[in-house]
Design a protein around this motif. Structure first.
Motif, mmCIF file in Angstrom:
data_model
loop_
_atom_site.group_PDB
_atom_site.id
_atom_site.type_symbol
_atom_site.label_atom_id
_atom_site.label_comp_id
_atom_site.label_asym_id
_atom_site.label_seq_id
_atom_site.Cartn_x
_atom_site.Cartn_y
_atom_site.Cartn_z
ATOM 1 N N GLY A 311 11.740 -51.571 -59.249
ATOM 2 C CA GLY A 311 10.382 -52.439 -58.482
ATOM 3 C C GLY A 311 10.213 -53.777 -60.079
ATOM 4 O O GLY A 311 8.700 -53.551 -59.178
ATOM 5 N N GLY A 312 10.915 -53.510 -60.692
ATOM 6 C CA GLY A 312 10.609 -54.323 -61.332
ATOM 7 C C GLY A 312 9.731 -56.164 -60.752
ATOM 8 O O GLY A 312 10.749 -56.614 -60.153
ATOM 9 N N THR A 313 9.512 -56.398 -61.341
ATOM 10 C CA THR A 313 8.686 -58.517 -60.934
ATOM 11 C C THR A 313 8.969 -59.164 -62.059
ATOM 12 O O THR A 313 9.269 -59.386 -63.388
ATOM 13 C CB THR A 313 7.514 -58.452 -61.317
ATOM 14 O OG1 THR A 313 6.689 -57.786 -59.985
ATOM 15 C CG2 THR A 313 6.773 -60.471 -60.942
ATOM 16 N N TYR A 333 16.250 -52.672 -55.090
ATOM 17 C CA TYR A 333 15.630 -51.652 -55.855
ATOM 18 C C TYR A 333 13.422 -52.644 -55.667
ATOM 19 O O TYR A 333 13.427 -51.992 -56.198
ATOM 20 C CB TYR A 333 15.827 -51.940 -56.847
ATOM 21 C CG TYR A 333 17.034 -51.625 -57.872
ATOM 22 C CD1 TYR A 333 16.865 -50.676 -57.672
ATOM 23 C CD2 TYR A 333 18.616 -52.325 -57.774
ATOM 24 C CE1 TYR A 333 18.782 -49.677 -57.780
ATOM 25 C CE2 TYR A 333 19.148 -51.557 -58.051
ATOM 26 C CZ TYR A 333 19.467 -50.675 -58.405
ATOM 27 O OH TYR A 333 20.649 -50.288 -58.385
ATOM 28 N N GLN A 334 13.785 -53.203 -54.793
ATOM 29 C CA GLN A 334 12.119 -53.407 -54.425
ATOM 30 C C GLN A 334 11.360 -54.861 -55.351
ATOM 31 O O GLN A 334 10.296 -53.945 -55.353
ATOM 32 C CB GLN A 334 11.587 -52.514 -53.709
ATOM 33 C CG GLN A 334 11.573 -51.309 -52.602
ATOM 34 C CD GLN A 334 11.906 -52.536 -51.429
ATOM 35 O OE1 GLN A 334 10.614 -53.109 -51.025
ATOM 36 N NE2 GLN A 334 12.937 -52.733 -50.707
ATOM 37 N N ALA A 335 12.290 -55.012 -56.240
ATOM 38 C CA ALA A 335 11.821 -56.220 -56.890
ATOM 39 C C ALA A 335 11.465 -57.478 -56.483
ATOM 40 O O ALA A 335 12.068 -57.565 -55.691
ATOM 41 C CB ALA A 335 13.017 -56.293 -58.002
ATOM 42 N N GLN A 336 10.578 -57.562 -57.132
ATOM 43 C CA GLN A 336 9.768 -59.151 -57.039
ATOM 44 C C GLN A 336 10.406 -60.063 -57.956
ATOM 45 O O GLN A 336 10.172 -59.510 -58.927
ATOM 46 C CB GLN A 336 8.374 -58.905 -56.823
ATOM 47 C CG GLN A 336 7.636 -58.116 -55.455
ATOM 48 C CD GLN A 336 8.355 -58.176 -54.434
ATOM 49 O OE1 GLN A 336 8.199 -58.894 -54.045
ATOM 50 N NE2 GLN A 336 8.226 -56.767 -53.930
ATOM 51 N N VAL A 337 10.695 -61.276 -56.813
ATOM 52 C CA VAL A 337 11.048 -62.655 -57.955
ATOM 53 C C VAL A 337 9.882 -64.107 -57.660
ATOM 54 O O VAL A 337 9.625 -64.079 -56.269
ATOM 55 C CB VAL A 337 12.000 -62.834 -57.529
ATOM 56 C CG1 VAL A 337 12.541 -63.206 -56.723
ATOM 57 C CG2 VAL A 337 12.469 -64.004 -58.999
ATOM 58 N N GLU A 371 3.315 -58.523 -67.603
ATOM 59 C CA GLU A 371 3.813 -57.070 -67.791
ATOM 60 C C GLU A 371 5.572 -57.479 -66.826
ATOM 61 O O GLU A 371 6.220 -57.019 -66.969
ATOM 62 C CB GLU A 371 3.346 -56.368 -67.903
ATOM 63 C CG GLU A 371 2.868 -55.956 -68.430
ATOM 64 C CD GLU A 371 2.060 -54.165 -68.078
ATOM 65 O OE1 GLU A 371 2.932 -53.486 -66.678
ATOM 66 O OE2 GLU A 371 0.845 -54.051 -68.383
ATOM 67 N N ALA A 372 5.868 -58.716 -66.417
ATOM 68 C CA ALA A 372 6.810 -59.350 -65.894
ATOM 69 C C ALA A 372 8.037 -59.688 -66.842
ATOM 70 O O ALA A 372 7.618 -59.832 -67.918
ATOM 71 C CB ALA A 372 6.810 -60.084 -64.719
#
Length: 449
Positions: A311-313, A333-337, A371-372
């Motif tokens: 789930g990273g950014t 994966y519920q990752a954000q962009v 930390e993205a």
């Protein structure tokens, strides 16, 4: 006055076409190689005049045929196999074209060529593209013949050889074998068909490596399969296509594309993860130069996969990179962009600090997502901004993808990132890169297995 050139087939009585039999029965004069009359004598009228010539007298036969034409007379020239394939038709027509004053009614009657008859005996060797090559250099320079052999070998044609070997021309077939072994597997099926359709007929199926050159003579036809040809019982089979079915679905097309890319890649120093990322870049651009331009450190792709699948950014410099990251991966994966190029306050920050919008957007993103995974696919100023903040204790990104594209400061920004040894990165060296390439690297990190 009529002049017919008739193919009488490879020798077997059943292989003389009905139309050829009709023309032969109507002939007043038949001209041909003396040996061939044994196959057609029973088809000729009693009044027919037969003129036999030696094997090497092809041109003399053509001249005699044209000169023998007279009103009310039907002259026939016979050829084994098909009259138009390595046979008399071309010589007869050439000579006739030099004598336009003779109003000759010309026709060519086709016949079953030796390679067609041999293919029938072998089952299905001609299922895909094929060619015929004569190894006789009596009328064609060997340099030309060798060029054609190389082209057939490189082009992966099923290849049938006429005039493969005689007492005086014994080395040409060995040279053919040598050339083909440079392009074909040693296990490629090869057939030697001797005296096809005649009482003495014999067939030997072997391989290219084991081809017994000394067993071949002027009564033989040699047929060499392509890379797909295989032996089934006493037959040779060449599939109609190189694949059982062309890729049709999107996934099939993508899989085949990646297969072809992997087949052509040359680098041996890439990890499996990096190789997959390079393949994604090449797939996106159709440019194999990316194999050499790709540079990474810190096991970046594998580390980013763990980060993203948890789930990273992701932060991108422009919206085109954001759009290129596959939406289904983000959702799975519920990752954000995020892209801050058009965020509130960016224009004011850029004006106040003398920055580009991309640079200002990155400065804002650093404060929000220190930390993205930062991805630069367009603006070298954005990459410079990231590098300038890497010494700050509160900026510890998961990594940086440096793939800006263009001319001004592009190379320099990548070299600056390359000097930052403590951060996982992927760099596309030189001036190439772009939003699509940067997004491909992110997608590679999501999907590496």
């Amino acid at each position: 006055m009529r002049l017919s050139v008739v193919g009488i087939g490879p020798g077997g009585a059943d292989y003389i076409l009905p139309v050829a039999q009709q023309v032969l029965a109507d002939a007043d004069i038949v001209i041909g190689y003396s040996y061939y009359f044994q196959f057609i004598g029973h088809l000729l009228a009693e009044k027919c005049e037969c003129i036999g010539k030696d094997l090497t007298e092809e041109e003399a036969r053509a001249v005699l045929a044209v000169d023998s034409c007279a009103p009310g007379r039907h002259v026939v020239v016979i050829s084994s196999g098909d009259a138009g394939i390595y046979a008399m038709a071309s010589l007869v027509y050439q000579y006739a074209s030099r004598h336009p004053e003779k109003e000759i009614d010309l026709q060519t009657i086709p016949g079953v060529s030796a390679f067609i008859a041999a293919a029938g005996k072998l089952g299905a060797p001609l299922g895909h593209d094929f060619c015929c090559i004569s190894l006789s250099d009596l009328m064609t320079p060997w340099t030309t013949i060798e060029q054609r052999i190389k082209a057939a070998a490189f082009g992966d044609f099923v290849t049938s050889l006429y005039n493969p070997r005689s007492k005086k021309r014994f080395w040409q077939l060995e040279r053919f074998k040598e050339i083909f072994l440079e392009h074909r597997s040693a296990d490629t099926p090869v057939a030697i068909i001797r005296q096809v359709t005649r009482a003495e007929e014999s067939i030997l199926i072997t391989t290219l490596k084991e081809l017994p050159v000394e067993a071949v003579d002027m009564f033989s036809l040699v047929m060499v399969g392509n890379s797909q040809t295989y032996q089934f019982k006493n037959f040779l089979v060449t599939p109609r296509g190189y694949l059982d079915r062309k890729p049709q679905s999107g996934q099939e097309i993508q899989d085949e594309s990646f297969r072809q890319i992997a087949e052509q890649m040359q680098r041996t120093d890439l990890s499996a993860a990096d190789k997959w990322a390079v393949m994604r870049c090449i797939h996106t651009t159709a440019d194999f130069e990316y194999e050499d331009l790709y540079h990474s450190n810190g096991n970046a792709i594998a580390r980013w996969q763990t980060y993203l699948q948890e789930g990273g950014t992701i932060v991108t410099d422009v919206t085109m990179v954001q759009s290129g990251i596959t939406r289904s991966f983000l959702e799975k994966y519920q990752a954000q962009v995020h892209c801050y190029l058009n965020a509130e306050g960016v224009l004011e920050l850029a004006a106040r600090e003398g920055l580009t919008r991309s640079q200002a957007g990155m400065r804002l993103a650093i404060t929000k997502h220190p930390e993205a995974l930062f991805v630069v696919g367009n603006a070298p100023t954005a990459l410079f901004e990231l590098c300038d903040h890497l010494g700050n204790a509160d900026f510890k990104p998961a990594g940086i993808i440096g793939a800006p594209v263009g001319f001004v400061n592009v190379v320099e920004s990548k070299l600056k990132l390359q000097a930052m040894k403590h951060i996982p990165y992927v760099i596309i060296k030189g001036r190439k890169g772009g939003s699509n390439v940067a997004a491909s690297i992110v997608n590679a990190a999501f999907t590496y297995e």
